[in-house]
Each structure stands twice: as structure tokens, then as C-alpha cells.
Design a protein around this motif. Structure first.
Motif, PDB file in Angstrom:
ATOM      1  N   ALA A   1      33.507  41.228  34.572  1.00  0.00           N
ATOM      2  CA  ALA A   1      34.357  41.222  33.383  1.00  0.00           C
ATOM      3  C   ALA A   1      35.820  41.147  33.812  1.00  0.00           C
ATOM      4  CB  ALA A   1      34.097  42.478  32.543  1.00  0.00           C
ATOM      5  N   PRO A   2      36.744  40.993  32.860  1.00  0.00           N
ATOM      6  CA  PRO A   2      38.159  40.893  33.222  1.00  0.00           C
ATOM      7  C   PRO A   2      38.711  42.143  33.902  1.00  0.00           C
ATOM      8  CG  PRO A   2      37.803  40.002  31.034  1.00  0.00           C
ATOM      9  CD  PRO A   2      36.519  40.660  31.437  1.00  0.00           C
ATOM     10  N   ASN A   3      38.193  43.336  33.540  1.00  0.00           N
ATOM     11  CA  ASN A   3      38.653  44.563  34.187  1.00  0.00           C
ATOM     12  C   ASN A   3      37.469  45.496  34.405  1.00  0.00           C
ATOM     13  OD1 ASN A   3      38.358  46.162  31.650  1.00  0.00           O
ATOM     14  ND2 ASN A   3      40.060  44.859  31.008  1.00  0.00           N
ATOM     15  N   CYS A   4      37.679  46.497  35.231  1.00  0.00           N
ATOM     16  CA  CYS A   4      36.564  47.328  35.665  1.00  0.00           C
ATOM     17  C   CYS A   4      36.052  48.251  34.550  1.00  0.00           C
ATOM     18  CB  CYS A   4      36.989  48.149  36.883  1.00  0.00           C
ATOM     19  SG  CYS A   4      35.607  48.670  37.919  1.00  0.00           S
ATOM     20  N   VAL A   5      36.953  48.765  33.703  1.00  0.00           N
ATOM     21  CA  VAL A   5      36.478  49.655  32.640  1.00  0.00           C
ATOM     22  C   VAL A   5      35.564  48.902  31.677  1.00  0.00           C
ATOM     23  CG1 VAL A   5      38.348  51.349  32.744  1.00  0.00           C
ATOM     24  CG2 VAL A   5      38.623  49.308  31.333  1.00  0.00           C
ATOM     25  N   THR A   6      35.867  47.639  31.411  1.00  0.00           N
ATOM     26  CA  THR A   6      35.003  46.839  30.541  1.00  0.00           C
ATOM     27  C   THR A   6      33.659  46.568  31.212  1.00  0.00           C
ATOM     28  OG1 THR A   6      36.887  45.775  29.466  1.00  0.00           O
ATOM     29  CG2 THR A   6      34.770  44.651  29.308  1.00  0.00           C
ATOM     30  N   ALA A   7      33.704  46.188  32.488  1.00  0.00           N
ATOM     31  CA  ALA A   7      32.464  45.938  33.223  1.00  0.00           C
ATOM     32  C   ALA A   7      31.597  47.186  33.285  1.00  0.00           C
ATOM     33  CB  ALA A   7      32.781  45.438  34.630  1.00  0.00           C
ATOM     34  N   GLY A   8      32.223  48.333  33.557  1.00  0.00           N
ATOM     35  CA  GLY A   8      31.486  49.587  33.636  1.00  0.00           C
ATOM     36  C   GLY A   8      30.911  50.005  32.303  1.00  0.00           C
ATOM     37  N   MET A   9      31.695  49.832  31.236  1.00  0.00           N
ATOM     38  CA  MET A   9      31.230  50.162  29.895  1.00  0.00           C
ATOM     39  C   MET A   9      29.976  49.362  29.557  1.00  0.00           C
ATOM     40  SD  MET A   9      33.182  49.408  26.272  1.00  0.00           S
ATOM     41  CE  MET A   9      33.291  47.647  26.619  1.00  0.00           C
TER      42      MET A   9
ATOM     43  N   ILE B   1      33.489  56.727  32.858  1.00  0.00           N
ATOM     44  CA  ILE B   1      34.623  55.807  32.747  1.00  0.00           C
ATOM     45  C   ILE B   1      35.735  56.072  33.758  1.00  0.00           C
ATOM     46  CG2 ILE B   1      34.259  55.291  30.301  1.00  0.00           C
ATOM     47  CD1 ILE B   1      36.388  57.317  29.589  1.00  0.00           C
ATOM     48  N   ALA B   2      35.782  57.271  34.341  1.00  0.00           N
ATOM     49  CA  ALA B   2      36.926  57.636  35.185  1.00  0.00           C
ATOM     50  C   ALA B   2      36.983  56.831  36.482  1.00  0.00           C
ATOM     51  CB  ALA B   2      36.898  59.131  35.495  1.00  0.00           C
ATOM     52  N   LYS B   3      35.808  56.571  37.096  1.00  0.00           N
ATOM     53  CA  LYS B   3      35.826  55.825  38.365  1.00  0.00           C
ATOM     54  C   LYS B   3      36.271  54.388  38.140  1.00  0.00           C
ATOM     55  CE  LYS B   3      31.900  55.556  40.693  1.00  0.00           C
ATOM     56  NZ  LYS B   3      31.421  54.189  40.987  1.00  0.00           N
ATOM     57  N   GLU B   4      35.782  53.783  37.063  1.00  0.00           N
ATOM     58  CA  GLU B   4      36.205  52.423  36.734  1.00  0.00           C
ATOM     59  C   GLU B   4      37.692  52.385  36.385  1.00  0.00           C
ATOM     60  OE1 GLU B   4      31.836  52.816  35.874  1.00  0.00           O
ATOM     61  OE2 GLU B   4      33.621  54.013  35.538  1.00  0.00           O
ATOM     62  N   TYR B   5      38.139  53.403  35.685  1.00  0.00           N
ATOM     63  CA  TYR B   5      39.562  53.501  35.355  1.00  0.00           C
ATOM     64  C   TYR B   5      40.398  53.623  36.630  1.00  0.00           C
ATOM     65  CZ  TYR B   5      43.950  55.610  33.822  1.00  0.00           C
ATOM     66  OH  TYR B   5      45.282  55.889  33.631  1.00  0.00           O
ATOM     67  N   ALA B   6      39.900  54.404  37.579  1.00  0.00           N
ATOM     68  CA  ALA B   6      40.620  54.565  38.848  1.00  0.00           C
ATOM     69  C   ALA B   6      40.687  53.250  39.611  1.00  0.00           C
ATOM     70  CB  ALA B   6      39.948  55.638  39.697  1.00  0.00           C
ATOM     71  N   ALA B   7      39.598  52.487  39.607  1.00  0.00           N
ATOM     72  CA  ALA B   7      39.595  51.191  40.300  1.00  0.00           C
ATOM     73  C   ALA B   7      40.633  50.254  39.689  1.00  0.00           C
ATOM     74  CB  ALA B   7      38.210  50.560  40.233  1.00  0.00           C
ATOM     75  N   ASP B   8      40.671  50.194  38.364  1.00  0.00           N
ATOM     76  CA  ASP B   8      41.666  49.358  37.688  1.00  0.00           C
ATOM     77  C   ASP B   8      43.080  49.853  37.963  1.00  0.00           C
ATOM     78  OD1 ASP B   8      40.025  47.463  36.492  1.00  0.00           O
ATOM     79  OD2 ASP B   8      39.748  48.634  34.669  1.00  0.00           O
ATOM     80  N   SER B   9      43.269  51.165  37.910  1.00  0.00           N
ATOM     81  CA  SER B   9      44.597  51.730  38.105  1.00  0.00           C
ATOM     82  C   SER B   9      45.143  51.412  39.488  1.00  0.00           C
ATOM     83  CB  SER B   9      44.553  53.250  37.886  1.00  0.00           C
ATOM     84  OG  SER B   9      45.841  53.813  37.946  1.00  0.00           O
ATOM     85  N   VAL B  10      44.297  51.566  40.512  1.00  0.00           N
ATOM     86  CA  VAL B  10      44.713  51.231  41.879  1.00  0.00           C
ATOM     87  C   VAL B  10      45.007  49.739  41.983  1.00  0.00           C
ATOM     88  CG1 VAL B  10      43.901  51.026  44.263  1.00  0.00           C
ATOM     89  CG2 VAL B  10      43.498  53.136  42.985  1.00  0.00           C
ATOM     90  N   ALA B  11      44.140  48.914  41.398  1.00  0.00           N
ATOM     91  CA  ALA B  11      44.317  47.458  41.471  1.00  0.00           C
ATOM     92  C   ALA B  11      45.642  47.031  40.844  1.00  0.00           C
ATOM     93  CB  ALA B  11      43.154  46.761  40.772  1.00  0.00           C
TER      94      ALA B  11
END
Length: 267
Positions: A232-240, A128-138
Motif C-alpha cells: 500500500a502507499p504507507n505502512c499503516v494502511t498496509a497493516g490495517m 497499529i503502533a509498529k506500522e506507525y513507527a515504520a512510517d514515522s522513521v521513513a
């Protein structure tokens, strides 16, 4: 990023690099003495956690519950056994059994401000951390530059916080012919994540083992797709969802169809 201003582009890039580095330094399990390392080496004591870590772990709990225990960030002991770095070997069954005895999110005690991790258990936030990082930067860039469309791409995990017209064109790698696109998707706003074994796998005695480990067997998932991509609407959801689909094995497509989101599966 959709800008011709070199100075703005440089500023955005600097912010992105700093934010990704901050998250990596905090949550990579490969960095000794960082906050995640301290949780994993808490020797069974209850540790205080900050708001960001609490948010991530509560999301991990959601993943665990929604996947009926398949998506489990406490699989750290198993991930230490299975190496996908060229030293191809299969762990012994006794070693897998010992590791599995230390896996199970239900054994954690999590609150908004603290975590009790039983001694010997270890968290691995790689799912989950990489997807979280992508969302956080975005979101960080969108807050600073609200009128500039940007595509954040962290190893295939993509976030587009500001709508772009015409949309971004994103290629999905062909699992049987790496570095070429099997399909091109249009994405104006939202996120995309891909899970798969095209880059991380081992072959032992002619059998291929992907890097996504089933927490209930201790072995790589059987009959998993080669790759799963979800929008998906955000990266953490898509990654999950893409990771959950991989964990479903043969049932990946049926699981994704229930989510009513755009997806692509290659086997």
C-alpha cells in the motif's frame, strides 16, 4: 539504505533507533507509567491527549469503522488473557466474558484533545503502533535525506519513502518453512505489511490458536490465513488491511480483492 557514505548511514541509523524507541516508550502497553499506561489507568476520568495520540486514536477509529467493529484497539482486556509466550492455555469462558464486557471502541468519547475511557477498559495499540513507527522513521529520514532511498523494516512492516531503481527485493516468509522465502516481491516506493500466526500461536490439545483475537467472540479468529501481505502507499494502511483480512477469516481473499491493492495470502 542506498548510500556508500558510512557517516551518513550511521546518522540515519541513529535517527531511526531514536524514533522507534520514542514511539515504543510512549505507546507500548508493557511499559508501566508511560502515556498509554496512564490512559489505561485513568479510572474512568477524561484525560488530555497530545496531537500525536489524537492522530493515532482517530486512525484507530477509522479502522474500527471500516472493519465494522472487527479491528478494535480496546481489545486490551482480551489480549491480557490470551498469552502467546509459551505458557499455553485457553482462558476460561467466564474470564473471556468478563473481558469482552470491557471491549468496544463505540464506548469511548474521543475529541482532538481528550479521551474518556470507561473504567476497566484498556487500549492495546499493538495493531497499529509498529506500522506507525515504520512510517514515522521513513518520513523522518526522507525529510533529512531526500535523495537517499531507504527501506525501513520493523519486524516485517516495511516502508520505502524514496523511490529506488532497481527496486528493493523483499521476501515473504514461508509459513510452513520458517526463515525461508516463499515469494519475493519488488517494491520501489510505498509500504508493505504482513499479518499472520507463523510466529505467535499456541497449541492446546492438538489445536492451533493464532494470536489475532476476534473482538466479538473473544477467541482467536477461525479459518484465518497463515499470513497476509499487503502492499500500500504507507505502512499503516498496509497493516490495517492485512490485519482486517486476518479478522475476516475465510473471507480474507474476497475482502482484499475489493481493495484493489497487491496482496499475497498463504493458508
Amino acid at each position: 539504505m542506498a548510500t556508500d557514505d558510512v557517516q551518513i548511514a550511521a546518522t540515519m541509523l541513529k535517527l531511526a533507533i531514536e524514533e522507534v524507541s520514542r514511539i515504543e516508550q510512549k505507546y507500548s502497553r508493557f511499559i508501566p507509567h508511560n502515556p498509554l499506561w496512564q490512559l489505561n489507568h485513568g479510572l474512568g476520568k477524561t484525560c488530555t491527549i497530545d496531537a500525536e495520540t489524537s492522530k493515532l486514536l482517530h486512525f484507530a477509529l477509522q479502522c474500527f469503522e471500516l472493519s465494522e467493529g472487527l479491528f478494535d484497539v480496546t481489545a486490551g482486556p482480551l489480549m491480557q488473557l490470551w498469552r502467546f509466550d509459551g505458557s499455553a492455555h485457553i482462558p476460561t469462558q467466564p474470564a473471556i466474558d468478563r473481558a469482552m464486557a470491557l471491549v468496544g471502541f463505540e464506548r469511548l468519547t474521543l475529541s482532538e484533545t481528550s479521551l474518556h475511557l470507561p473504567e476497566g477498559m484498556q487500549l492495546d495499540l499493538g495493531g497499529i503502533a509498529k506500522e506507525y513507527a515504520a512510517d514515522s522513521v521513513a518520513y523522518l529520514l526522507a525529510a533529512r535525506f531526500a535523495t537517499i532511498s531507504v527501506l525501513v523494516n520493523l519486524g516485517g512492516d516495511i516502508a520505502c519513502p524514496v523511490a529506488k531503481s532497481p527496486p528493493w527485493q523483499v521476501g515473504i516468509e514461508n509459513p510452513t518453512k520458517l526463515d525461508t522465502a516463499a515469494k519475493v516481491l519488488s517494491i520501489s516506493k510505498g509500504a508493505l505489511a504482513t499479518s499472520g500466526d507463523t510466529r505467535r500461536f499456541i497449541e492446546v490439545d492438538g489445536k492451533r490458536y493464532g494470536h489475532i483475537i476476534h473482538p466479538r467472540t473473544g477467541y482467536p479468529v477461525v479459518d484465518a490465513p497463515r499470513s497476509v501481505t499487503v502492499i500500500a502507499p504507507n505502512c499503516v494502511t498496509a497493516g490495517m488491511l492485512s490485519t482486517m483480512a486476518m479478522l475476516k477469516g475465510k473471507a480474507a481473499e474476497a475482502f482484499l480483492a475489493e481493495q484493489q491493492l497487491q496482496f499475497t495470502v498463504y493458508r
